[in-house]
Each structure stands twice: as structure tokens, then as C-alpha cells.
Design a protein around this motif. Structure first.
Motif, PDB file in Angstrom:
ATOM      1  N   TYR A  96      -7.666 -13.156   4.787  1.00  0.00           N
ATOM      2  CA  TYR A  96      -7.731 -12.422   3.514  1.00  0.00           C
ATOM      3  C   TYR A  96      -7.363 -10.972   3.753  1.00  0.00           C
ATOM      4  O   TYR A  96      -7.407 -10.480   4.883  1.00  0.00           O
ATOM      5  N   LYS A  97      -7.001 -10.266   2.678  1.00  0.00           N
ATOM      6  CA  LYS A  97      -6.803  -8.821   2.732  1.00  0.00           C
ATOM      7  C   LYS A  97      -7.012  -8.243   1.342  1.00  0.00           C
ATOM      8  O   LYS A  97      -6.554  -8.824   0.352  1.00  0.00           O
ATOM      9  N   LYS A  98      -7.740  -7.130   1.291  1.00  0.00           N
ATOM     10  CA  LYS A  98      -7.999  -6.498  -0.006  1.00  0.00           C
ATOM     11  C   LYS A  98      -7.048  -5.331  -0.232  1.00  0.00           C
ATOM     12  O   LYS A  98      -6.706  -4.618   0.710  1.00  0.00           O
ATOM     13  N   ILE A 138      -6.648 -12.608  -7.706  1.00  0.00           N
ATOM     14  CA  ILE A 138      -6.714 -13.376  -6.460  1.00  0.00           C
ATOM     15  C   ILE A 138      -5.378 -14.091  -6.286  1.00  0.00           C
ATOM     16  O   ILE A 138      -4.890 -14.741  -7.220  1.00  0.00           O
ATOM     17  N   ILE A 164     -12.474 -18.462  -1.145  1.00  0.00           N
ATOM     18  CA  ILE A 164     -13.310 -17.536  -1.916  1.00  0.00           C
ATOM     19  C   ILE A 164     -14.183 -18.320  -2.881  1.00  0.00           C
ATOM     20  O   ILE A 164     -13.715 -19.238  -3.556  1.00  0.00           O
ATOM     21  N   ASN A 177      -8.260  -0.703  -4.015  1.00  0.00           N
ATOM     22  CA  ASN A 177      -9.705  -0.547  -4.221  1.00  0.00           C
ATOM     23  C   ASN A 177     -10.380  -1.866  -4.598  1.00  0.00           C
ATOM     24  O   ASN A 177     -11.147  -1.932  -5.566  1.00  0.00           O
ATOM     25  N   ASP A 178     -10.061  -2.868  -3.832  1.00  0.00           N
ATOM     26  CA  ASP A 178     -10.701  -4.187  -3.995  1.00  0.00           C
ATOM     27  C   ASP A 178     -10.409  -4.856  -5.342  1.00  0.00           C
ATOM     28  O   ASP A 178     -11.155  -5.735  -5.767  1.00  0.00           O
ATOM     29  N   ARG A 179      -9.317  -4.498  -5.984  1.00  0.00           N
ATOM     30  CA  ARG A 179      -8.978  -5.160  -7.249  1.00  0.00           C
ATOM     31  C   ARG A 179      -7.970  -6.293  -7.053  1.00  0.00           C
ATOM     32  O   ARG A 179      -7.600  -6.982  -8.005  1.00  0.00           O
ATOM     33  N   ILE A 236      -7.083  -9.437  -4.030  1.00  0.00           N
ATOM     34  CA  ILE A 236      -7.357 -10.062  -2.735  1.00  0.00           C
ATOM     35  C   ILE A 236      -6.294 -11.104  -2.431  1.00  0.00           C
ATOM     36  O   ILE A 236      -5.988 -11.962  -3.269  1.00  0.00           O
ATOM     37  N   ASP A 248       0.812  -1.223   0.000  1.00  0.00           N
ATOM     38  CA  ASP A 248       0.000   0.000   0.000  1.00  0.00           C
ATOM     39  C   ASP A 248       0.844   1.271   0.000  1.00  0.00           C
ATOM     40  O   ASP A 248       0.342   2.343  -0.261  1.00  0.00           O
ATOM     41  N   GLN A 261     -20.639 -12.928  -8.467  1.00  0.00           N
ATOM     42  CA  GLN A 261     -20.445 -12.544  -7.073  1.00  0.00           C
ATOM     43  C   GLN A 261     -19.167 -13.168  -6.489  1.00  0.00           C
ATOM     44  O   GLN A 261     -18.889 -14.342  -6.739  1.00  0.00           O
ATOM     45  N   LEU A 302      -9.986  -8.577 -11.558  1.00  0.00           N
ATOM     46  CA  LEU A 302      -9.624  -8.840 -10.170  1.00  0.00           C
ATOM     47  C   LEU A 302      -8.491  -9.853 -10.132  1.00  0.00           C
ATOM     48  O   LEU A 302      -8.489 -10.814 -10.914  1.00  0.00           O
TER      49      LEU A 302
END
Ligand code: MN
Length: 400
Positions: free
Chosen positions: A347-349, A337, A385, A352-354, A356, A305, A392, A335
Motif C-alpha cells: 500500500y501507499k498513501k 482507494i 483494506i 494527506n491520506d486521501r 491509498i 507527489d 474505520q 477517500l
């Protein structure tokens, strides 16, 4: 104790019963599957194997069968598409489903649900809970379209290296169209002049038995021929694993790898000019500044980050949102994964959630008591997941 011939006959029989639709319920199938383990005669930990010879003969059979299955997954249409394109969305429709080329799996049948499983690290207690959480045996017996994709790191750290591989091999052999296996950075190693060379760093305070290949080497040390034979068999299995998965349905395109994205290499303002096709991602001829391949990068790298401490000259480097944006807009997945990092919540995102991170070994509760004596990660709340055909993305807690 069953003979190895009888155990193999028994395993083949499960596959035959499946093909002939003999199983009415998932429970029957589940019972038959877990009996394999009992027949081989395993206790809680690897050290409790009663008969190593039988065990290794069964493993040898399974490894040879699984490597043959992996070989037959190769596809020429995908080979052509992946070598001529860099935008996965552009070729998704034309790709052959559930096939591989260049050690890259592609899935594009929109009628399937997918389950992703992060690092297991020699832990069959979590693996059993994973199979029950996603109702694996039930779904298979009811012909529900569900595929399980493992993100790698099957061995090391935990207590049950051989047992975990035995589960994984039996799963792929019996359910070749429901189970798909990626390679993690721990699923690797070489033998040079009869000496094991690990691809991960063993710290001084860690024991040999924490590492699958060193453990194997130790328990087989009195028989040089068998030792060499068995170790090269497992290495053959590791080397048959894919490095990358693309999953595409009507809603989303996913990129699935063990670690992360390739190493950025600045050229004007662009980081990934050196990647010109999807097949480049596993092209061993393209090397970075420390002589590592892209597939090695994608097995080892971590998202970050901040822009500090990116470990740019390390095999295990970090990539930022800036790098991620450019790589994503080049390949056009929605996305990513990945496993590789033991996150406390499982887990950790990122970004912006793109992206995981997913981790699937850890605390397994029964009546609020942790029953997992195989995991090296009893601080972790393991997750898997589920990616539904409706597009979804759902995180499933192994303790719910
Ligand atoms: Mn890893």
C-alpha cells in the motif's frame, strides 16, 4: 475425473445449500468451495489442467451465469440519480444499495463492513489467504454483513490466469451479494480478424504465457473454433465488469477505482469542467486529447507527489494533488482507494491520506518460508483494506 455436468451440479448444490442455511460452520463451506477446483482437476499452474474441455465448459457456464447476475444488478433509480448529479454526497441517501447504473456500483447500507482487494495478477495463493484473512466463509455462514470489492487486474504476470478467473467467477456466482468485481486495465482485450489485441503493452523480454489472452490463444491454437469461442467468452465477462464503485456509510464516502482520476483539462483555472454528472465518468462519448475515454483514464492513471514527468500525452498519465483536489471537491468523496501499482509494502498513501494505493498479490509466508509460487511479485508484502461500519479504515497484512 468428474464430468462437466456433475461439476456444475456440484457448484449449484453449494449455492442451494447456502440458500437453505445448511452450512453450520465456515469450515464446511470453505471445504465445499475449494473442492470445485479439485473436481476440475487442476495442478499448481494452468498448464497442469488435466482436461481443458471440461474446464472450459465449467467456465462457460459460470461466465454466462455471472454476466446474467451483472445484468440484473442494473437499477433505474440509480440511473436517474447518477445522470442528474455530480455531488455523490447529495444523492447517497436516495440511492438503491448494491445496484449499478452506467457500470458504476453504489453501496449505501451502513450495516455492512467492506473489504477491498487490490491487484491479484493470476495468483490464487494470495486469493486464498485473502479469503481466510477476512474470514470470508465464516462470515457468510454466520450471515455477517460483509462485502468484498475487488479492484481488478485478475490476470496476467502471475502463473495461474485461468485458475484465478475460475475462483473469481465461482465466488461471484455462489455469493452474488457478497462479491463485487471491478475491471482493471489488464482485464481487457479485443479479437480482430481472429487476432488477439492486448490493451496492455507486452515487453520484448516477456513471454506469451505471462499474458492470459496470449496464453489462452497458444493453448487453443490447434482448434480455431474453440479458440474463438473461449476467448470471446472471457472478453464478454471482462466487458460485464463495473468501472467505478462508491461506498457510503454514516462516516465516509469512498470512491474506488482501478487506476485513478480522469485526465485534467485546463479551462480557465478549472481542470474538470468537462465532467458535469457522475454518469459522465463512464460516458464513452467524452474523449480526451489522445482519444481515450474517462473510464479508460480512471483505469490507467497514477497519483504523483511531484509535478515533474507527468506523462501528459500517455494513456498512463500521472495526476497531482492539485488535480486531485479539484476532482475531489467536484464529486465530494472523502477517500479514493485504487490498485494498479505494485507498492513494496502492499500500500501507499498520497495527498494527506486521501488516496491509498492497494496491492494484494505477493509473498505468502508459512513458517517464515514463501509458499507463493504463483505470484509475479515476490518482493511485495500484500495487503487488503477493511472499511468497518464504524468508518474505520484498517490495512490488513496477508502475512499476519
Ligand atoms: Mn493495473
Amino acid at each position: 475425473m468428474e464430468s462437466f455436468e456433475n461439476i456444475i451440479k456440484y457448484i449449484k448444490k453449494i449455492k442451494e445449500k447456502l440458500n437453505n442455511n445448511i452450512y453450520c460452520t465456515g469450515a464446511e463451506l470453505e471445504k465445499d468451495f475449494y473442492k470445485i477446483n479439485k473436481l476440475i482437476g487442476i495442478g499448481t499452474n494452468d498448464v497442469e489442467y488435466k482436461n481443458l474441455n471440461t474446464l472450459f465448459k465449467v467456465q462457460e457456464f459460470l461466465i454466462n451465469e455471472v454476466c446474467e447476475i451483472h445484468k440484473n444488478e442494473n437499477d433505474l433509480v440509480n440511473k436517474k440519480l447518477l445522470s442528474k448529479n455530480i455531488n455523490i454526497k447529495k444523492i447517497n441517501k436516495h440511492i438503491n444499495d448494491a445496484k449499478r447504473a452506467f457500470d458504476i456500483y453504489c453501496f449505501n447500507d451502513s450495516n455492512y463492513d467492506y473489504v477491498f482487494i487490490g491487484d491479484l495478477h493470476s495468483d490464487t495463493i494470495s486469493l486464498k489467504r485473502i479469503l481466510s484473512t477476512c474470514k470470508f466463509f465464516d462470515n457468510v455462514s454466520k450471515h455477517k454483513k460483509q462485502r468484498l470489492i475487488f479492484l481488478g487486474d485478475y490476470v496476467d504476470r502471475g502463473k495461474a490466469h485461468i485458475k484465478t478467473l475460475e475462483f473469481i467467477l465461482a465466488l461471484k456466482f455462489i455469493f452474488p451479494e457478497q462479491i463485487y468485481l471491478l475491471k482493471g486495465n489488464h482485464d481487457d482485450g479485443t479479437m480482430i480478424d481472429n487476432q488477439i489485441k492486448l490493451c496492455v503493452k507486452k515487453e520484448d523480454d516477456e513471454k506469451n504465457e505471462d499474458y492470459f489472452l496470449l496464453y489462452l490463444n497458444d493453448i487453443l491454437n490447434n482448434d480455431n473454433t474453440l479458440r474463438e469461442h473461449i476467448i470471446s467468452l472471457y472478453l464478454k465477462f471482462f466487458n460485464s465488469l463495473c468501472n467505478i464503485v462508491f461506498v457510503n456509510n454514516k462516516m465516509l464516502t469512498l470512491l474506488v477505482v482501478h487506476g485513478g482520476i480522469p485526465r485534467p483539462k485546463l479551462d480557465n483555472t478549472q481542470y474538470y469542467n468537462y465532467v458535469t454528472s457522475i454518469s459522465d465518468l463512464t460516458n464513452d462519448e467524452i474523449k480526451d486529447n489522445i482519444n481515450k475515454t474517462i473510464k479508460n483514464n480512471m483505469c490507467w492513471s497514477d497519483p504523483c507527489d511531484t509535478k515533474e514527468n507527468l506523462r501528459e500525452n500517455s494513456g498512463r498519465f500521472k495526476f497531482t494533488i492539485e488535480h486531485f483536489n479539484q476532482f475531489q471537491s467536484k464529486i465530494k468523496f472523502d477517500l479514493l482507494i485504487r490498485g494498479h501499482e505494485a507498492e513494496k509494502k502492499g500500500y501507499k498513501k498520497f495527498f494527506n491520506d486521501r488516496l491509498i494505493t492497494l496491492f494484494s498479490s505477493g509473498i505468502i509466508l508459512k513458517n517464515d518460508i514463501n509458499i507463493n509460487n504463483e505470484t509475479a511479485y515476490s518482493e511485495i508484502n500484500p495487503k487488503i483494506i477493511k472499511f468497518n461500519k464504524s468508518g474505520q479504515i484498517v490495512l490488513l497484512d496477508l502475512n499476519n
